[in-house]
Design an enzyme around this catalytic site. Structure first.
Site, PDB file in Angstrom:
ATOM      1  CG  HIS A  13       0.308   4.681  -8.995  1.00  0.00           C
ATOM      2  ND1 HIS A  13      -0.444   5.734  -9.462  1.00  0.00           N
ATOM      3  CD2 HIS A  13      -0.186   4.423  -7.768  1.00  0.00           C
ATOM      4  CE1 HIS A  13      -1.343   6.084  -8.558  1.00  0.00           C
ATOM      5  NE2 HIS A  13      -1.212   5.290  -7.512  1.00  0.00           N
ATOM      6  CG  HIS A  15      -0.783   4.046  -2.656  1.00  0.00           C
ATOM      7  ND1 HIS A  15      -1.101   5.359  -2.397  1.00  0.00           N
ATOM      8  CD2 HIS A  15      -1.284   3.775  -3.896  1.00  0.00           C
ATOM      9  CE1 HIS A  15      -1.781   5.863  -3.431  1.00  0.00           C
ATOM     10  NE2 HIS A  15      -1.896   4.925  -4.353  1.00  0.00           N
ATOM     11  NE  ARG A  17      -2.058   2.658   2.297  1.00  0.00           N
ATOM     12  CZ  ARG A  17      -2.756   3.221   1.325  1.00  0.00           C
ATOM     13  NH1 ARG A  17      -2.425   4.425   0.881  1.00  0.00           N
ATOM     14  NH2 ARG A  17      -3.787   2.598   0.800  1.00  0.00           N
ATOM     15  CG  ASN A  41      -2.152   8.482  -0.834  1.00  0.00           C
ATOM     16  OD1 ASN A  41      -1.102   7.850  -0.883  1.00  0.00           O
ATOM     17  ND2 ASN A  41      -3.341   7.922  -0.980  1.00  0.00           N
ATOM     18  CE  LYS A  98      -1.840  10.772  -7.889  1.00  0.00           C
ATOM     19  NZ  LYS A  98      -1.889   9.319  -7.910  1.00  0.00           N
ATOM     20  CG  HIS A 135      -6.789  10.057  -8.861  1.00  0.00           C
ATOM     21  ND1 HIS A 135      -6.655   8.903  -8.120  1.00  0.00           N
ATOM     22  CD2 HIS A 135      -8.089  10.105  -9.231  1.00  0.00           C
ATOM     23  CE1 HIS A 135      -7.826   8.278  -8.048  1.00  0.00           C
ATOM     24  NE2 HIS A 135      -8.714   9.001  -8.702  1.00  0.00           N
ATOM     25  CG  HIS A 173      -4.766   4.959 -11.120  1.00  0.00           C
ATOM     26  ND1 HIS A 173      -5.583   6.000 -11.477  1.00  0.00           N
ATOM     27  CD2 HIS A 173      -4.295   5.261  -9.892  1.00  0.00           C
ATOM     28  CE1 HIS A 173      -5.600   6.893 -10.507  1.00  0.00           C
ATOM     29  NE2 HIS A 173      -4.832   6.462  -9.533  1.00  0.00           N
ATOM     30  CG  LEU A 218     -11.872   5.094  -5.741  1.00  0.00           C
ATOM     31  CD1 LEU A 218     -11.938   6.169  -4.679  1.00  0.00           C
ATOM     32  CD2 LEU A 218     -13.080   5.196  -6.677  1.00  0.00           C
ATOM     33  CG  ASP A 246      -3.370   2.539  -7.380  1.00  0.00           C
ATOM     34  OD1 ASP A 246      -2.785   3.121  -6.443  1.00  0.00           O
ATOM     35  OD2 ASP A 246      -4.556   2.750  -7.676  1.00  0.00           O
ATOM     36  CG  HIS A 250      -7.053   0.520   2.434  1.00  0.00           C
ATOM     37  ND1 HIS A 250      -7.028   1.775   3.003  1.00  0.00           N
ATOM     38  CD2 HIS A 250      -6.965   0.724   1.098  1.00  0.00           C
ATOM     39  CE1 HIS A 250      -6.943   2.703   2.043  1.00  0.00           C
ATOM     40  NE2 HIS A 250      -6.891   2.096   0.875  1.00  0.00           N
ATOM     41  CB  ALA A 262     -10.859   3.019  -2.868  1.00  0.00           C
TER      42      ALA A 262
END
Ligand code: NCD
Ligand code: ZN
Length: 343
Positions: A13, A15, A17, A41, A98, A135, A173, A218, A246, A250, A262
């Protein structure tokens, strides 16, 4: 034990970007992990095979020279997802879809409003062999944020798992005792990922002595009894629980804000922090299964053939990192000591 050699791990899992951010996130993960389940996402989200294939190419282009990190692509379910989207995704090598309940987290506005409406899609996924990644939080405003995972299990997750016995589902998660117990008791078609932050921290680490925006993710950190239940879950060595960082970057300014984003950017120290917490709870012998075997097994993929060695040796995560766009980001556990290091 002061040294441990394990099969090279995967991150189930993640991210990464997009655009110039990939110049930071891809090398940071590819440093250790051989494969990663890439979250869809983006803005706009990765909703079909074509977008996933294009995104995959951008990730591959950001790999350091000679690195063979393999991005495993996912698509984002919406109320407009069609059966053909699922069939095309499978044919293009996408491994999972997802499910974000609408409004649950970063960039989830496009997500699903009525779960039942997706039942025909779940049926196709089960047929073609695409995994469902969930999620697991409800999003109604009257439900307390600390209860949202449990309510999701009671209302939706238990039903979906029962209604689709041949659909492989990853409860992503997980953060609560309720989720750990649910997954442990559920049939073989459901497993869960656990992040480093939910094993290492509880909500005191978010709120005591001042708000710690870099520990905000989150689903939100829960009370210590839940943290302990997650630790116990991995300590059993059950193959239902496996590694998913996860890692969710950011920029510093977006985290240290009146309305902070988050997500914990853990890629710089993820496997080391897992080793640290597994050591602390007396479960180092369970690290390899969790980090390197059970995820691949559940996805029906080969385990990695390479090895990595971790040594019990202290080092410090940087206070901040400068992104390719010149702006700073604060990694998870910034400036703190980590007690295990990759050799
Ligand atoms: C993730 C993100 O920033 O994309 N944030 C997070 O806190 N985990 C979204 C997600 O996985 O929910
Ligand atoms: Zn995530």
């Amino acid at each position: 034990m002061t040294e441990i050699t394990i099969t090279a791990p995967d991150d189930w899992h993640l991210h990464l970007r997009d655009s110039d951010m990939l110049g930071e996130t891809v090398p940071a993960t590819a440093r250790i992990f051989k494969r990663g389940i890439i979250m869809p996402n983006l803005v706009p989200p990765v909703t079909n095979a074509e977008l996933a294939s294009q995104y995959r190419q951008r990730i591959l282009a950001a790999r350091p020279q000679g690195n063979d990190f393999e991005p495993l692509m996912t698509i984002y379910l919406t109320n407009d997802t069609t059966k053909q989207d699922i069939i095309d995704a499978k044919a293009a090598g996408v491994v999972a879809a997802k499910l974000y309940p609408a409004g649950a987290t970063t960039n989830s506005d496009a997500a699903v409003k009525a779960l039942e409406a997706l039942y025909p899609i779940f049926a196709t996924m089960a047929d073609v062999g695409l995994l469902l990644l969930v999620h697991g939080e409800v999003t109604e405003s009257h439900i307390d944020i600390f209860d949202r995972e449990k309510v999701f299990i009671d209302r939706y997750m238990s039903k979906v798992v029962k209604d689709f016995p041949t659909l492989k589902i990853v409860f992503e998660h997980i953060t609560t005792k309720d989720a750990a117990e649910f997954v442990m008791a559920a049939p073989a078609n459901i497993a869960a990922t656990i992040t480093p932050q939910h094993l290492l921290l509880n909500r005191n680490d978010l709120l005591v002595g001042g708000v710690r925006p870099h520990n905000f993710c989150l689903p939100v950190l829960k009370r210590n009894i839940h943290q302990q239940a997650l630790q116990q879950a991995v300590k059993t060595g059950s193959s239902k629980f496996f590694l998913g960082t996860d890692s969710a970057p950011h920029e510093k300014s977006a985290k240290e804000s009146a309305c902070g984003c988050a997500g914990c950017y853990s890629a710089w120290g993820a496997i080391e922090l897992y080793a640290q917490i597994f050591d602390e709870i007396g479960a180092l012998d369970k690290l390899e299964g969790f980090a390197s075997h059970y995820g691949a097994d559940f996805y029906g993929l080969e385990r990695n053939s390479q090895k990595i060695t971790l040594v019990k040796e202290s080092w410090q995560l940087p206070e901040q990192i400068i992104l390719p766009n010149g702006r700073p980001i604060v990694p998870f556990h910034a400036g703190q000591t980590v007690s295990w290091k990759v050799k």
